[in-house]
Design an enzyme around this catalytic site. Structure first.
Site, PDB file in Angstrom:
ATOM      1  N   SER A  42      59.956  91.073  57.350  1.00  0.00           N
ATOM      2  CA  SER A  42      60.550  92.128  56.272  1.00  0.00           C
ATOM      3  C   SER A  42      60.967  93.148  57.045  1.00  0.00           C
ATOM      4  O   SER A  42      62.115  93.742  56.603  1.00  0.00           O
ATOM      5  CB  SER A  42      59.876  92.057  55.279  1.00  0.00           C
ATOM      6  OG  SER A  42      60.200  92.782  54.443  1.00  0.00           O
ATOM      7  N   LYS A  86      58.774  97.695  52.491  1.00  0.00           N
ATOM      8  CA  LYS A  86      60.087  98.147  52.550  1.00  0.00           C
ATOM      9  C   LYS A  86      60.394  99.521  52.945  1.00  0.00           C
ATOM     10  O   LYS A  86      59.592 100.307  52.723  1.00  0.00           O
ATOM     11  CB  LYS A  86      60.802  97.702  51.020  1.00  0.00           C
ATOM     12  CG  LYS A  86      60.692  96.339  50.659  1.00  0.00           C
ATOM     13  CD  LYS A  86      61.679  95.621  51.082  1.00  0.00           C
ATOM     14  CE  LYS A  86      61.439  94.100  50.604  1.00  0.00           C
ATOM     15  NZ  LYS A  86      62.174  93.157  51.485  1.00  0.00           N
TER      16      LYS A  86
END
Length: 132
Positions: A42, A86
């Site tokens: 990610s 994130k």
């Protein structure tokens, strides 16, 4: 033979030290720093694919010090035990321009109402739906 009273007194003192240690550990984990393990692609290339252990500080969010470009850690709505990392792209009131379709060079603009997180790779598309 050692009197029973001194044994009980020593046991109470030792258990009090252990209780204080666990209280300090709880406050540190809940309010100051938190160990977090990340796995997956990610956040490539910033964070590697291999499982890594990081310390996440918990002071900045409490005072609203989150800034554009910070890495944030979220709990997965599908599996609350799993943490997702994130990058914070925009904050409330920011205007973000992004390419909706790279083949058509179609640019779109949006105004952020809460916070906007970076897009994830296609292999993790379910996160994009859940987090925006």
């Amino acid at each position: 033979m050692v009197p029973l009273r001194s044994i009980i007194k020593e046991a109470c003192e030792k258990s009090l030290i252990v209780a204080k240690f666990f209280c300090v550990l709880h406050v540190t984990n809940k309010y100051l720093i938190d160990p977090v393990q990340t796995i997956g692609p990610s956040m490539l290339p910033t964070i590697d694919v291999t499982p890594s252990l990081y310390l996440a500080e918990r002071i900045s969010p409490r005072f609203g010090k989150a800034a554009q470009g910070d890495i944030v850690i979220l709990r997965s709505p599908r599996n609350p035990r799993m943490c997702i990392t994130k990058r914070l792209v925009g904050l409330e009131g920011d205007t973000i321009t992004y390419v909706a379709d790279p083949n058509k060079d179609d640019k779109q603009e949006t105004v952020v109402t809460l916070c906007f997180l970076s897009e994830c790779p296609p292999s993790l598309r379910f996160q994009r739906v859940m987090f925006g």
